[in-house]
Write a protein that holds these residues in place. Structure first.
Motif, PDB file in Angstrom:
ATOM      1  N   VAL A   1       6.000 -13.457  19.873  1.00  0.00           N
ATOM      2  CA  VAL A   1       5.075 -14.569  19.639  1.00  0.00           C
ATOM      3  C   VAL A   1       5.439 -15.296  18.353  1.00  0.00           C
ATOM      4  N   LYS A   2       5.556 -16.612  18.457  1.00  0.00           N
ATOM      5  CA  LYS A   2       5.822 -17.456  17.280  1.00  0.00           C
ATOM      6  C   LYS A   2       4.498 -18.096  16.847  1.00  0.00           C
ATOM      7  N   ILE A   3       4.142 -17.887  15.593  1.00  0.00           N
ATOM      8  CA  ILE A   3       2.862 -18.350  15.055  1.00  0.00           C
ATOM      9  C   ILE A   3       3.011 -19.688  14.336  1.00  0.00           C
ATOM     10  N   SER A   4       2.053 -20.592  14.566  1.00  0.00           N
ATOM     11  CA  SER A   4       1.974 -21.856  13.822  1.00  0.00           C
ATOM     12  C   SER A   4       0.535 -22.059  13.369  1.00  0.00           C
ATOM     13  N   ILE A   5       0.381 -22.838  12.315  1.00  0.00           N
ATOM     14  CA  ILE A   5      -0.950 -23.156  11.792  1.00  0.00           C
ATOM     15  C   ILE A   5      -1.102 -24.673  11.769  1.00  0.00           C
ATOM     16  N   GLY A   6      -2.266 -25.159  12.196  1.00  0.00           N
ATOM     17  CA  GLY A   6      -2.523 -26.592  12.201  1.00  0.00           C
ATOM     18  C   GLY A   6      -3.857 -26.914  11.545  1.00  0.00           C
ATOM     19  N   PHE A   7      -4.067 -28.207  11.289  1.00  0.00           N
ATOM     20  CA  PHE A   7      -5.264 -28.644  10.575  1.00  0.00           C
ATOM     21  C   PHE A   7      -5.992 -29.794  11.279  1.00  0.00           C
ATOM     22  N   ASP A   8      -5.362 -30.382  12.278  1.00  0.00           N
ATOM     23  CA  ASP A   8      -5.937 -31.500  13.029  1.00  0.00           C
ATOM     24  C   ASP A   8      -6.691 -30.925  14.230  1.00  0.00           C
ATOM     25  N   PHE A   9      -8.015 -31.028  14.216  1.00  0.00           N
ATOM     26  CA  PHE A   9      -8.799 -30.390  15.278  1.00  0.00           C
ATOM     27  C   PHE A   9      -8.818 -31.192  16.573  1.00  0.00           C
TER      28      PHE A   9
ATOM     29  N   ILE B   1     -14.416 -31.778  11.154  1.00  0.00           N
ATOM     30  CA  ILE B   1     -13.992 -30.913  10.052  1.00  0.00           C
ATOM     31  C   ILE B   1     -13.026 -31.700   9.165  1.00  0.00           C
ATOM     32  N   LYS B   2     -13.397 -31.863   7.899  1.00  0.00           N
ATOM     33  CA  LYS B   2     -12.546 -32.610   6.967  1.00  0.00           C
ATOM     34  C   LYS B   2     -11.252 -31.850   6.713  1.00  0.00           C
ATOM     35  N   LEU B   3     -10.196 -32.606   6.428  1.00  0.00           N
ATOM     36  CA  LEU B   3      -8.912 -31.994   6.094  1.00  0.00           C
ATOM     37  C   LEU B   3      -9.097 -31.061   4.902  1.00  0.00           C
ATOM     38  N   GLY B   4      -8.606 -29.844   5.030  1.00  0.00           N
ATOM     39  CA  GLY B   4      -8.753 -28.854   3.969  1.00  0.00           C
ATOM     40  C   GLY B   4      -9.959 -27.950   4.151  1.00  0.00           C
ATOM     41  N   GLU B   5     -10.807 -28.274   5.141  1.00  0.00           N
ATOM     42  CA  GLU B   5     -11.998 -27.458   5.371  1.00  0.00           C
ATOM     43  C   GLU B   5     -11.938 -26.711   6.704  1.00  0.00           C
ATOM     44  N   GLY B   6     -10.764 -26.683   7.307  1.00  0.00           N
ATOM     45  CA  GLY B   6     -10.594 -25.933   8.544  1.00  0.00           C
ATOM     46  C   GLY B   6      -9.121 -25.792   8.884  1.00  0.00           C
ATOM     47  N   PHE B   7      -8.811 -24.807   9.701  1.00  0.00           N
ATOM     48  CA  PHE B   7      -7.442 -24.648  10.210  1.00  0.00           C
ATOM     49  C   PHE B   7      -7.510 -23.903  11.529  1.00  0.00           C
ATOM     50  N   TRP B   8      -6.422 -23.951  12.265  1.00  0.00           N
ATOM     51  CA  TRP B   8      -6.341 -23.190  13.504  1.00  0.00           C
ATOM     52  C   TRP B   8      -4.966 -22.548  13.616  1.00  0.00           C
ATOM     53  N   ILE B   9      -4.939 -21.491  14.384  1.00  0.00           N
ATOM     54  CA  ILE B   9      -3.716 -20.711  14.571  1.00  0.00           C
ATOM     55  C   ILE B   9      -3.361 -20.739  16.052  1.00  0.00           C
ATOM     56  N   VAL B  10      -2.105 -21.004  16.357  1.00  0.00           N
ATOM     57  CA  VAL B  10      -1.636 -20.921  17.735  1.00  0.00           C
ATOM     58  C   VAL B  10      -0.389 -20.045  17.767  1.00  0.00           C
TER      59      VAL B  10
ATOM     60  N   ASN C   1       4.824 -21.155  25.852  1.00  0.00           N
ATOM     61  CA  ASN C   1       3.484 -21.223  26.429  1.00  0.00           C
ATOM     62  C   ASN C   1       2.481 -20.560  25.480  1.00  0.00           C
ATOM     63  N   VAL C   2       1.284 -21.119  25.405  1.00  0.00           N
ATOM     64  CA  VAL C   2       0.279 -20.625  24.466  1.00  0.00           C
ATOM     65  C   VAL C   2      -0.165 -19.220  24.856  1.00  0.00           C
ATOM     66  N   ALA C   3      -0.120 -18.313  23.873  1.00  0.00           N
ATOM     67  CA  ALA C   3      -0.515 -16.920  24.097  1.00  0.00           C
ATOM     68  C   ALA C   3      -1.708 -16.513  23.249  1.00  0.00           C
ATOM     69  N   LEU C   4      -1.892 -17.153  22.083  1.00  0.00           N
ATOM     70  CA  LEU C   4      -2.956 -16.781  21.145  1.00  0.00           C
ATOM     71  C   LEU C   4      -3.568 -18.034  20.535  1.00  0.00           C
ATOM     72  N   LEU C   5      -4.878 -17.997  20.300  1.00  0.00           N
ATOM     73  CA  LEU C   5      -5.560 -19.105  19.626  1.00  0.00           C
ATOM     74  C   LEU C   5      -6.683 -18.562  18.751  1.00  0.00           C
ATOM     75  N   GLU C   6      -6.922 -19.198  17.640  1.00  0.00           N
ATOM     76  CA  GLU C   6      -8.083 -18.892  16.798  1.00  0.00           C
ATOM     77  C   GLU C   6      -8.322 -20.075  15.873  1.00  0.00           C
ATOM     78  N   ALA C   7      -9.574 -20.254  15.451  1.00  0.00           N
ATOM     79  CA  ALA C   7      -9.920 -21.346  14.544  1.00  0.00           C
ATOM     80  C   ALA C   7     -10.785 -20.821  13.403  1.00  0.00           C
ATOM     81  N   ALA C   8     -10.786 -21.562  12.305  1.00  0.00           N
ATOM     82  CA  ALA C   8     -11.580 -21.202  11.133  1.00  0.00           C
ATOM     83  C   ALA C   8     -12.055 -22.465  10.440  1.00  0.00           C
ATOM     84  N   ARG C   9     -13.219 -22.375   9.833  1.00  0.00           N
ATOM     85  CA  ARG C   9     -13.715 -23.509   9.051  1.00  0.00           C
ATOM     86  C   ARG C   9     -14.521 -22.999   7.865  1.00  0.00           C
ATOM     87  N   LEU C  10     -14.674 -23.873   6.892  1.00  0.00           N
ATOM     88  CA  LEU C  10     -15.425 -23.538   5.683  1.00  0.00           C
ATOM     89  C   LEU C  10     -16.781 -24.231   5.727  1.00  0.00           C
TER      90      LEU C  10
END
Length: 232
Positions: free
Chosen positions: A26-34, A61-70, A77-86
């Motif tokens: 699994v290759k992990i990436s992090i994004g900020f655009d919801f 969610i304002k930039l810097g106040e959340g992120f997501w992991i894919v 093909n997408v295997a994992l997803l999760e999101a976080a916010r402040l």
């Protein structure tokens, strides 16, 4: 007192989880655009609808106040997803934030159904204040379950949350059966009655437990990166 974030500790901490994901292909990436995140989740088969907490049409969610992991597999093909916010709860607390429905909608008066409601009876929710990192929307594709990927996602989300925010608390709302199965990792505390929720327009009826850890517990976890061993 402001928490001092040690970039080297965080780097070591995240690298261990990233390497564990890579070992499982699994290759992990992090994004900020919801908006991008929702487009990914909507195109992912078997992934349920993302709760309004993480949907820009209901709770921007304002930039810097959340992120997501894919995480994607070897075929991209997408295997994992999760999101976080402040959540800034410096003048509030988690129980109040949930019961006002502001945890789910930026403007409940506009977006909530008249019969929408949330009860939070977990006693500690009233003590969860300040900078509160909220994790949710985790999804692991069926063929990647039972491989330790829940632990990997938990570690990645914690490391990035600490790096970005050094929060006072980190929390989530989880189904009781997941707690009983032992697949909820990293939380030092849990209580029933975290969110007894009804959102009519979203077709959501939940009775979730509150799970959390303090900022000090999160910092201690990251600082002990050299002691980490990851096994499924």
């Amino acid at each position: 007192m402001e928490t001092v974030v040690d970039p080297l500790s965080i780097s070591r901490f995240l690298q261990k989880y990233d390497a564990a994901a890579a070992q499982n292909g699994v290759k992990i990436s992090i994004g900020f655009d919801f908006d991008e995140y929702i487009s990914i989740t909507q195109a992912t088969p078997t992934k349920g609808r993302t709760y309004p907490n993480f949907r820009p049409d209901r709770s921007p969610i304002k930039l810097g106040e959340g992120f997501w992991i894919v995480g994607v597999d070897r075929n991209s093909n997408v295997a994992l997803l999760e999101a976080a916010r402040l959540y800034d709860l410096s003048r509030s607390n988690l129980a109040e934030h949930l019961q006002s429905l502001k945890a789910f909608f930026a403007d409940p008066a506009v977006h909530a159904h008249p019969q929408d409601r949330c009860r939070c009876t977990a006693p500690s929710a009233k003590k969860i204040t300040g900078k509160v990192a909220y994790l949710g929307d985790r999804w692991i594709r069926k063929d990647f379950r039972g491989m330790g990927m829940s632990k990997v996602m938990a570690g990645l989300a914690r490391g990035v949350s600490f790096a970005m925010w050094a929060p006072d608390f980190l929390c989530a709302l989880v189904a009781r059966q997941l707690l009983e199965k032992g697949v909820v990792y990293g939380y030092s505390h849990h209580e029933p009655g975290g969110s007894i929720l009804q959102l009519i327009g979203e077709d959501i009826v939940d009775d979730d437990c509150l799970v959390w850890q303090t900022g000090e517990e999160l910092k201690s976890l990251v600082d002990r990166a050299s002691e980490l061993t990851l096994t499924p």
